[in-house]
Design an enzyme around this catalytic site. Structure first.
Site, short mmCIF file in Angstrom:
data_model
loop_
_atom_site.label_atom_id
_atom_site.label_comp_id
_atom_site.label_asym_id
_atom_site.label_seq_id
_atom_site.Cartn_x
_atom_site.Cartn_y
_atom_site.Cartn_z
N ALA A 113 20.91 31.91 11.24
CA ALA A 113 19.67 32.49 10.69
C ALA A 113 20.02 33.77 9.95
CB ALA A 113 18.66 32.75 11.80
N HIS B 155 23.94 40.31 8.22
CA HIS B 155 25.10 39.47 8.48
C HIS B 155 26.01 39.40 7.26
CE1 HIS B 155 22.03 37.50 11.25
NE2 HIS B 155 23.00 37.81 12.09
N GLY C 154 27.93 44.36 13.81
CA GLY C 154 26.98 45.34 13.31
C GLY C 154 26.65 46.40 14.36
N SER D 212 16.90 41.82 11.21
CA SER D 212 17.11 41.00 12.39
C SER D 212 16.55 39.61 12.13
CB SER D 212 16.42 41.61 13.61
OG SER D 212 16.43 40.70 14.70
N SER D 213 17.19 38.61 12.70
CA SER D 213 16.68 37.25 12.58
C SER D 213 15.31 37.10 13.23
CB SER D 213 17.67 36.26 13.21
OG SER D 213 18.94 36.37 12.60
#
Length: 279
Positions: free
Chosen positions: A33, A38, A148, A186-187
């Site tokens: 995701a 990322h 991260g 964030s996913s």
């Protein structure tokens, strides 16, 4: 599109050829995701390594809530397309049985730094993280691992793990990537309602203000209390914690001469958001 590899045997065949050629291999562990946070890790790895592997594996061992595991988005084809643009050399996306085959019984547990904050709120979570990260390092045989700073406590757990077990991998912590309004990428953000997304930035605003006030001489306790009040006033569901900790040990710290980190976990629209900043 970047090649997707699903077995350790196929991956190692590639990696060992790279290493034999003298190439530096970097790995970016993810659960998929993917967003630009990322991708920034993959770009950093690409800039520093001759070969880059991104792993995509939704790790069941780090989920406390089975419903959360079921809801976690799985978007392998879209993720691989994004990674092709970096580009990375391989996407390693093993099935669960490749990572945890029948009869798997080993658990990796990191003490100390894993215990407060997220460790207290999500028992067993960091055991799952430490176990899968140890496996991914062994599977990929990478020289460098990229993580991260948004998951600050996780980063400290991984660094402790590598130190304690003398794993031959260098851990690179990369800056948090944020949306234009400051919300940490964030996913989970896609699960916010439009109204929730519009006020989600208040978390970052509140901890940034608190950090500024502490540097200006306000008491830690007062600044943290005001940050929590600002978040609640913005209509967040709940504040799990907003705390100031030693950046390395994550123990409570009132010593401004040491690096400190303000860490927060809150709920909004039924979505758990975390963030952290240096103080």
């Amino acid at each position: 599109m970047t090649e997707i590899v699903q077995t350790v045997a196929d991956l190692r065949q590639k990696v060992r050829a790279w290493r034999a050629a003298g190439d530096l291999v970097g790995v970016v562990p993810t659960m998929g995701a993917l967003h630009d946070g990322h991708l920034s890790l993959a770009r950093r790895a690409r800039a520093e390594c001759e070969r880059v592997i991104t792993t995509i594996f939704v790790n069941p061992k780090q989920f406390n809530n089975p419903d959360d595991l079921k809801k976690y988005p799985r978007t392998l084809e879209a993720d691989a397309a994004l990674l092709s643009a970096v580009p990375v050399d391989v996407v390693f996306a093993p099935p669960v049985e490749e990572v945890y085959p029948e009869g798997f019984t080993t658990n990796v547990s990191v003490g100390g730094v894993s215990e407060p904050l997220e460790g207290r709120m999500r028992p067993g979570h960091f055991d799952g993280v430490a176990t899968v990260v140890t496996k991914l390092f062994g599977m990929t045989e990478a020289h460098r691992g990229y993580f991260g700073q948004k998951d600050w406590q996780q980063l400290q757990v991984v660094q402790q793990l590598v130190r304690d077990l003398n794993l031959p991998v260098v851990i690179v912590g990369c800056e948090t990537v944020r949306e234009a309004d400051g919300l940490a990428m964030s996913s989970r953000n896609v699960r916010l309602t439009p109204e929730g997304r519009a006020r989600a930035h208040v978390l970052y605003d509140a901890i940034t203000t608190a950090a500024t006030d502490i540097r200006a001489g306000q008491s830690d306790r007062m600044a943290l209390r005001e940050a929590a009040e600002a978040v609640r006033a913005a209509g967040f569901d709940r504040v799990e914690y907003i705390e100031l900790r030693d950046a390395g040990t994550l123990m409570p710290s009132d010593d401004p001469r040491r690096p400190r980190r303000m860490l927060a976990a809150v709920w909004l629209d039924g979505v758990r958001l975390i963030d952290n900043i240096p103080v």
